[in-house]
Enzyme design. Structure first.
Site, PDB file in Angstrom:
ATOM      1  N   HIS A  64      -3.895  -0.569   7.534  1.00 29.97           N
ATOM      2  CA  HIS A  64      -2.444  -0.781   7.402  1.00 29.97           C
ATOM      3  C   HIS A  64      -1.630  -0.220   8.556  1.00 29.97           C
ATOM      4  O   HIS A  64      -0.410  -0.284   8.533  1.00 29.97           O
ATOM      5  CB  HIS A  64      -1.936  -0.178   6.090  1.00 29.97           C
TER       6      HIS A  64
HETATM    7  C1  UD1 Z   1       3.661   4.068   4.976  1.00 34.84           C
HETATM    8  C2  UD1 Z   1       3.674   5.277   5.885  1.00 34.84           C
HETATM    9  C3  UD1 Z   1       2.276   5.512   6.446  1.00 34.84           C
HETATM   10  C4  UD1 Z   1       1.263   5.607   5.328  1.00 34.84           C
HETATM   11  C5  UD1 Z   1       1.351   4.383   4.441  1.00 34.84           C
HETATM   12  C6  UD1 Z   1       0.426   4.561   3.264  1.00 34.84           C
HETATM   13  C7  UD1 Z   1       5.733   5.702   7.171  1.00 34.84           C
HETATM   14  C8  UD1 Z   1       6.368   5.601   8.488  1.00 34.84           C
HETATM   15  N1  UD1 Z   1       4.558   5.073   7.029  1.00 34.84           N
HETATM   16  O1  UD1 Z   1       3.339   2.943   5.764  1.00 34.84           O
HETATM   17  O2  UD1 Z   1       2.261   6.734   7.159  1.00 34.84           O
HETATM   18  O3  UD1 Z   1      -0.029   5.714   5.890  1.00 34.84           O
HETATM   19  O4  UD1 Z   1       2.695   4.242   3.954  1.00 34.84           O
HETATM   20  O5  UD1 Z   1       0.188   3.384   2.574  1.00 34.84           O
HETATM   21  O6  UD1 Z   1       6.252   6.323   6.294  1.00 34.84           O
HETATM   22  N2  UD1 Z   1       5.612  -3.028   1.185  1.00 34.84           N
HETATM   23  C9  UD1 Z   1       5.473  -3.766   0.030  1.00 34.84           C
HETATM   24  N3  UD1 Z   1       5.426  -3.083  -1.155  1.00 34.84           N
HETATM   25  C10 UD1 Z   1       5.507  -1.746  -1.246  1.00 34.84           C
HETATM   26  C11 UD1 Z   1       5.655  -1.006  -0.069  1.00 34.84           C
HETATM   27  C12 UD1 Z   1       5.695  -1.658   1.143  1.00 34.84           C
HETATM   28  O7  UD1 Z   1       5.399  -4.985   0.049  1.00 34.84           O
HETATM   29  O8  UD1 Z   1       5.441  -1.202  -2.375  1.00 34.84           O
HETATM   30  C13 UD1 Z   1       5.611  -3.756   2.483  1.00 34.84           C
HETATM   31  C14 UD1 Z   1       7.005  -4.096   2.998  1.00 34.84           C
HETATM   32  O9  UD1 Z   1       6.944  -5.334   3.630  1.00 34.84           O
HETATM   33  C15 UD1 Z   1       7.247  -3.022   4.039  1.00 34.84           C
HETATM   34  C16 UD1 Z   1       5.854  -2.751   4.576  1.00 34.84           C
HETATM   35  O10 UD1 Z   1       4.996  -2.933   3.466  1.00 34.84           O
HETATM   36  O11 UD1 Z   1       8.147  -3.418   5.032  1.00 34.84           O
HETATM   37  C17 UD1 Z   1       5.683  -1.358   5.146  1.00 34.84           C
HETATM   38  O12 UD1 Z   1       6.058  -0.355   4.190  1.00 34.84           O
HETATM   39  P1  UD1 Z   1       6.530   1.106   4.693  1.00 34.84           P
HETATM   40  O13 UD1 Z   1       6.699   2.015   3.537  1.00 34.84           O
HETATM   41  O14 UD1 Z   1       7.677   0.986   5.628  1.00 34.84           O
HETATM   42  O15 UD1 Z   1       5.341   1.592   5.575  1.00 34.84           O
HETATM   43  P2  UD1 Z   1       3.784   1.510   5.333  1.00 34.84           P
HETATM   44  O16 UD1 Z   1       3.216   0.596   6.358  1.00 34.84           O
HETATM   45  O17 UD1 Z   1       3.509   1.239   3.889  1.00 34.84           O
HETATM   46  N1  UDP Z   2      -5.997   3.981  -2.134  1.00 30.98           N
HETATM   47  C1  UDP Z   2      -6.061   3.315  -3.351  1.00 30.98           C
HETATM   48  N2  UDP Z   2      -6.155   1.954  -3.366  1.00 30.98           N
HETATM   49  C2  UDP Z   2      -6.253   1.212  -2.229  1.00 30.98           C
HETATM   50  C3  UDP Z   2      -6.202   1.905  -0.980  1.00 30.98           C
HETATM   51  C4  UDP Z   2      -6.058   3.278  -0.975  1.00 30.98           C
HETATM   52  O1  UDP Z   2      -6.033   3.946  -4.392  1.00 30.98           O
HETATM   53  O2  UDP Z   2      -6.351  -0.020  -2.320  1.00 30.98           O
HETATM   54  C5  UDP Z   2      -5.810   5.441  -2.154  1.00 30.98           C
HETATM   55  C6  UDP Z   2      -6.890   6.239  -1.441  1.00 30.98           C
HETATM   56  O3  UDP Z   2      -7.181   7.358  -2.240  1.00 30.98           O
HETATM   57  C7  UDP Z   2      -6.215   6.693  -0.162  1.00 30.98           C
HETATM   58  C8  UDP Z   2      -4.773   6.841  -0.606  1.00 30.98           C
HETATM   59  O4  UDP Z   2      -4.598   5.755  -1.521  1.00 30.98           O
HETATM   60  O5  UDP Z   2      -6.691   7.891   0.329  1.00 30.98           O
HETATM   61  C9  UDP Z   2      -3.742   6.775   0.501  1.00 30.98           C
HETATM   62  O6  UDP Z   2      -3.956   5.629   1.177  1.00 30.98           O
HETATM   63  P1  UDP Z   2      -3.254   5.015   2.428  1.00 30.98           P
HETATM   64  O7  UDP Z   2      -4.372   4.523   3.254  1.00 30.98           O
HETATM   65  O8  UDP Z   2      -2.244   4.057   1.953  1.00 30.98           O
HETATM   66  O9  UDP Z   2      -2.428   6.165   3.176  1.00 30.98           O
HETATM   67  P2  UDP Z   2      -2.765   7.141   4.395  1.00 30.98           P
HETATM   68  O10 UDP Z   2      -3.732   8.127   3.891  1.00 30.98           O
HETATM   69  O11 UDP Z   2      -3.281   6.328   5.533  1.00 30.98           O
HETATM   70  O12 UDP Z   2      -1.459   7.743   4.746  1.00 30.98           O
END
Ligand code: UD1
Ligand code: UDP
Length: 359
Positions: free
Chosen positions: A205
């Site tokens: 991601h």
């Molecule tokens: C965020 C964190 C990242 C973390 C990740 C874990 C920041 C800058 N990034 O990244 O460090 O590793 O979460 O998963 O805080 N979206 C959905 N549904 C949701 C949430 C997000 O569809 O419930 C989509 C939206 O299009 C959104 C995109 O995902 O624009 C990115 O979401 P965002 O929370 O901005 O950052 P992540 O890439 O999820």
């Molecule tokens: N995880 C989950 N389902 C998924 C992917 C991840 O439950 O489909 C859990 C897993 O325990 C992981 C945590 O969510 O360590 C956080 O994941 P993510 O990769 O979104 O965040 P990051 O650690 O990169 O910030």
């Protein structure tokens, strides 16, 4: 003690890290509040973790949703400033390195609220990652710095943070893993997804991997290279859904794409996997504990201990299929695990917070 210990949670990794801290503080009788910023909001990115990990229902959800970095961070700050003013916390506890974390540290620090950061001191030294900026700022503003890995102590000391603020406590994400270990049923996961032989779990991601259509196309090619040898199951984070699908991720019959999974379902799959391909921070740690080979598609990691005390390795798209096959052949790391990754980080954190508030 005046006010509640207030936890600010926003994104998927925060929920996994907060559960053992909240549980340990509850066991000590602490008065707690949980504020969900709403950064993650899909049922599969948020609610499922509250249910599976026994997290208390948030007292408030700010509902900030998605947006640019500035907008999302600013909306969390505005919402938290109001919350912290209406319900002054005894201490605010922040987790990890997401935008909700840095926003909470800025809003809290300016109101003079005591702040604790769980997972302090990790550094990738790569400022192209938004998380690195979030970590550095948050660690400058917090009064208590809970470190998961020994090198974090040196990073914080070099940035001028006082020694008495820094506590090496182990890793609450590992607490959650160990507390749920007997629920991770690899055979059931295998049956659910029709996986007969060895398989690879992929989860990606990071913006550097999934935002650009041309890089997404290279990534899909690399994953198809892995799928030429082994089944690949890919719970797809919403961030990469459009680019990876457009790049043809679904075109290989041996790549199985599914929605983001609940924690128990995801970890069940990870437990039974021959290897993991990821750019997730948490997954690098979880695979270390589960002794599953982990191939991290990044040029660096803020979690080098998963390389030195685990079977994590940094790989490139070009070398992915070869690296996966070699890792599967080598099998898991069999050496010592990182210090204090023993399932007791939550109680250690709770003890330090309680003592600090009583001092
Ligand atoms: C965020 C964190 C990242 C973390 C990740 C874990 C920041 C800058 N990034 O990244 O460090 O590793 O979460 O998963 O805080 N979206 C959905 N549904 C949701 C949430 C997000 O569809 O419930 C989509 C939206 O299009 C959104 C995109 O995902 O624009 C990115 O979401 P965002 O929370 O901005 O950052 P992540 O890439 O999820
Ligand atoms: N995880 C989950 N389902 C998924 C992917 C991840 O439950 O489909 C859990 C897993 O325990 C992981 C945590 O969510 O360590 C956080 O994941 P993510 O990769 O979104 O965040 P990051 O650690 O990169 O910030």
């Amino acid at each position: 003690m005046r006010g509640s210990i207030t936890h600010v949670l926003g994104a998927r990794p925060n929920f996994v890290k907060a559960a053992p801290v909240i549980r340990a503080l509850a066991a000590s009788g602490a008065d707690q509040r949980v504020i969900h910023t709403g950064q993650h909001y899909d049922e599969r990115m948020s609610d499922v973790f509250f249910v599976q990990l026994g997290l208390p229902r948030p007292d408030v959800n700010l509902g900030v949703g998605s947006g640019s970095h500035a907008r999302q961070t600013a909306e969390v700050m505005v919402g938290l400033e109001r919350e912290f003013t209406d319900n002054p916390p005894a201490m605010v506890v922040l987790y990890g390195d997401v935008n909700s974390t840095v926003a909470a540290s800025l809003a809290g620090a300016k109101l003079g609220v005591p702040l604790a950061h769980v997972e302090a001191g990790l550094r990738s030294f790569d400022n192209t990652m938004p998380e690195e900026i979030n970590r550095r700022v948050t660690d400058q503003l917090c009064d208590l710095l809970f470190v998961t890995s020994p090198e974090g102590i040196g990073h914080l000391a070099r940035e001028g943070r006082p020694a008495d603020a820094i506590h090496l406590v182990g890793n609450p994400m590992i607490d959650t893993l160990l507390a749920n270990l007997d629920k991770f049923d690899a055979e059931r996961a295998r049956a659910e997804y029709g996986l007969d032989g060895p398989y690879v779990v992929a989860t990606l991601h990071r913006p550097a991997n999934v935002d650009s259509p041309s890089i997404a196309a290279e990534l899909v090619k690399a994953l198809h290279g892995v799928a030429a040898e082994l089944d690949v199951i890919f719970p797809l984070h919403p961030r990469g859904r459009a680019t990876l699908t457009a790049a043809g991720l679904l075109d290989s019959p041996r790549v199985k794409v599914v929605e983001p999974l609940g924690y128990i379902e995801f970890m069940s799959l990870v437990r039974g996997a021959a290897a993991i391909v990821t750019d997730s921070g948490g997954v690098q740690e979880e695979t270390t504990l589960l002794r599953v080979p982990c191939l991290t598609l990044r040029p660096n990691t803020e979690r080098p201990i998963t390389i030195t005390s685990g079977s994590n390795q940094l790989v490139t798209r070009d070398g992915l299929a070869t690296a996966v096959l070699a890792a599967v052949a080598d099998g898991p790391y069999a050496g010592e695990l990182p210090p204090l990754w023993d399932g007791h980080a939550g109680p250690r954190i709770a003890r330090v917070i309680t003592a600090w508030l009583q001092s």
